[in-house]
Write an enzyme that holds these catalytic residues in place. Structure first.
Site, short mmCIF file in Angstrom:
data_model
loop_
_atom_site.label_atom_id
_atom_site.label_comp_id
_atom_site.label_asym_id
_atom_site.label_seq_id
_atom_site.Cartn_x
_atom_site.Cartn_y
_atom_site.Cartn_z
N HIS A 117 0.86 -1.20 0.00
CA HIS A 117 0.00 0.00 0.00
C HIS A 117 0.89 1.24 0.00
O HIS A 117 2.11 1.14 -0.02
CB HIS A 117 -1.00 -0.03 1.16
N HIS A 152 4.02 1.50 2.28
CA HIS A 152 5.25 0.83 1.83
C HIS A 152 5.94 1.69 0.77
O HIS A 152 7.16 1.85 0.76
CB HIS A 152 4.93 -0.53 1.20
N CYS A 212 1.39 -12.68 19.17
CA CYS A 212 0.54 -12.15 18.10
C CYS A 212 1.12 -12.61 16.77
O CYS A 212 2.26 -12.28 16.45
CB CYS A 212 0.47 -10.63 18.14
N CYS A 255 1.90 -9.62 14.36
CA CYS A 255 3.19 -8.93 14.62
C CYS A 255 4.36 -9.89 14.56
O CYS A 255 5.51 -9.45 14.52
CB CYS A 255 3.19 -8.30 16.02
N CYS A 313 -4.18 -8.13 20.83
CA CYS A 313 -3.04 -7.28 20.48
C CYS A 313 -3.52 -5.84 20.30
O CYS A 313 -4.49 -5.60 19.57
CB CYS A 313 -2.41 -7.79 19.18
N HIS A 356 -3.22 -5.03 16.39
CA HIS A 356 -4.08 -5.72 15.43
C HIS A 356 -5.52 -5.95 15.92
O HIS A 356 -6.37 -6.37 15.15
CB HIS A 356 -3.47 -7.09 15.04
N LYS A 365 -4.44 4.95 10.95
CA LYS A 365 -3.23 4.36 10.36
C LYS A 365 -3.67 3.37 9.28
O LYS A 365 -4.61 2.60 9.45
CB LYS A 365 -2.44 3.62 11.44
N LYS A 373 -4.59 -2.93 5.59
CA LYS A 373 -5.50 -3.64 4.69
C LYS A 373 -6.73 -4.13 5.46
O LYS A 373 -7.83 -4.12 4.96
CB LYS A 373 -4.78 -4.85 4.08
#
Length: 524
Positions: free
Chosen positions: A21, A24, A130, A133, A155, A158, A305, A308
């Site tokens: 995305h 990156h 997790c 992570c 988490c 997430h 933030k 996806k």
């Protein structure tokens, strides 16, 4: 950094479990711009990017898609991650994949070396893990679940339930490096930047470090622990080592000595791995710690933030298909203070594209070249006597070049672009003030017209060089249109730290027609 020094810079290696995305892309173009700048300044530059392909998350994704983990990562890297580099015009020197033999063998060598030095021991481990992570979570990142996950520990990053894992593992004696790390941060205040990131890491380490579980025995998708085939090396240890294995650790001492240590640019969510665990691992192996770790902020979309799972991820091609790769690079690197969080919006992108790229820079280039064609048959005229106004432009160019190079040294790409943009604004103001179209009406003003158009053309020469690391495609077109490739050689060969000198574009150079560098975008 003095010209000719080594400048080795890395992106994080990306986890290719999903498609890239714009976050990156942001990290990648930032590192590419820093590398291009240093490369063009004559520094011995090396840019590394790549993919982190082991771990439980990848194993599960492959199983869900009915293929082997290797088939799964091959498909993702080929279809999504290699094309990203082309889409964003990235000139990386190497691309490492953690499933490559050159990496796997050297990781085993490194882990064996720190085992032999007494920094690894066997132990039992029980902790909340997790998978997202790929990390055993510290207390600060464990929260109580809500809704469907009520009564479970989840988490904080997430928002997914954590798994209680109980394994016999090998541990790295991270706790032994607390004082050495604090000493590193104290004696090298620039080791972690920006300062907010540094403060966070210092306070984390001061709170005490626990030894790190560095192997897993519950699954086999990873690099085998060399002295115990029942275990694979923890994915983060494997991943961090890419920065050393890619430049010859354990295999090519000459290359390693030439390149290492590196500068790492990372998102702030993986700062601790890079600023705590990684330097400690290097200390344990008797190697130099990195030159520095720079943590940039998050890209926020609609205040969240990007991810996806929350549908805020935007593919880079959604932007480049409309605005082009240069606009993508320019927007993210100039609109966000590098090191802080930044918000993305289509409206802001469209507005900056129009105001700064199309009207500001693009229009300046088009009209300068058009006037040289119209009034001097396409030949850059010689400057006559300079007035105070002309000399002020020359000073702006020299000051901007110096300020931009200093900003790049601080990893502040946004400040470098702002410095260079003072030339764009100065030249636009200069043309408005001097009205070459009015001067052209009277033959007596011919010498003045020559000076004005030489000043504009030479200012564009400096802009093409200074902006080439940021917007390589548009500056390459401008360079050809100015006739500079014939007169001065290729744009990439122009010494960047000399770009602010005046009078480098020779009078008598023939210009060529220039199509709009940043055409109107209808759908914006």
């Amino acid at each position: 950094m003095t010209s000719g020094g080594s400048f080795y810079i890395t992106t994080p290696i990306y986890y290719p479990s999903d498609v890239p995305h714009i976050g990156h892309g942001y990290t990648t173009v930032a590192v590419d711009t820093l590398a291009r700048w240093h490369r063009q300044a004559g520094d011995d530059t090396w840019m590394l990017t790549g993919t982190d392909e082991h771990g439980q998350k990848m194993l599960r994704a492959a199983a869900a898609n009915g293929v082997t983990p290797q088939e799964w990562v091959d498909k993702l890297v080929t279809e999504s991650w290699f094309p990203l580099l082309t889409t964003l015009d990235v000139a990386n020197d190497d691309f490492i994949r953690t499933t490559q033999q050159r990496h796997e063998e050297r990781v085993q060598q490194f882990v064996q070396a720190i085992y032999d030095r007494g920094y690894i021991y066997a132990g039992e481990y029980e902790a909340l893990y997790c998978v997202g992570c790929e990390e055993f979570k510290p207390e600060s990142e464990i929260v109580d679940g809500t809704g469907a996950f009520e009564g479970l520990k989840v988490c904080a990053i997430h928002s997914k339930p954590l798994e209680l894992l109980q394994e016999k593992n090998y541990f790295f004696k991270l706790s032994e490096f607390q004082d050495k790390l604090l000493e590193l941060y104290r004696t090298q205040p620039d080791f972690i930047r920006p300062e907010s990131a540094r403060n966070e890491v210092v306070s984390f380490v001061k709170n005490g470090l626990k030894d790190l579980s560095i192997s897993r025995s519950a699954f086999d998708w990873g690099i085998q622990v060399p002295w115990d085939e029942r275990h694979v090396i923890y994915v983060w240890v494997d991943a961090l080592l890419n920065y050393a294995t890619a430049v010859g650790y354990g295999n090519d001492a000459e290359q390693f000595d030439r390149r290492w240590p590196a500068y790492h640019v990372v998102g702030k969510d993986i700062l601790r791995f890079h600023a705590v665990i990684w330097p400690a691992m290097l200390m344990a192996a008797g190697l130099e710690v990195p030159r520095g770790v720079f943590a940039h902020g998050w890209l926020l979309v609609g205040g969240e933030k990007m991810s996806k799972s929350k549908l805020t991820g935007i593919a880079p091609t959604e932007i480049t298909d409309v605005f082009g790769s240069d606009a993508y690079r320019f927007y993210f690197l100039s609109a966000i203070a590098f090191g802080q969080d930044g918000s993305f919006s289509w409206e802001d992108l469209a507005a900056r594209y129009q105001a700064e790229l199309a009207n500001g820079f693009g229009n300046l280039a088009s009209r300068t070249i058009a006037m040289i064609e119209r009034y001097f048959d396409g030949v850059v005229p010689a400057a006559g006597e300079y007035t105070d106004g002309d000399l002020a432009v020359q000073k702006t160019v020299a000051d901007a070049a110096r300020a931009a190079d200093a900003a790049i040294e601080r990893f502040r790409i946004d400040e470098a672009i702002a410095a260079v943009w003072t030339i764009v604004d100065a030249l636009n103001g200069y043309i408005t003030e001097n009205e070459p179209w009015a001067l052209a009406k009277d033959a007596e003003n011919r010498a003045r017209l020559s000076t004005v158009l030489y000043t504009a053309a030479e200012g564009l020469r400096a802009l093409a060089v200074l902006l080439s690391p940021v917007i390589p495609a548009a500056t390459a077109k401008l360079w050809v249109a100015l006739g500079a490739d014939g007169a001065l050689g290729a744009l990439v060969d122009q010494p960047l730290r000399e770009a602010g000198a005046w009078g480098l574009l020779p009078a008598g150079t023939t210009v060529q027609q220039l199509a709009p560098l940043f055409p109107r975008v209808e759908s914006a």
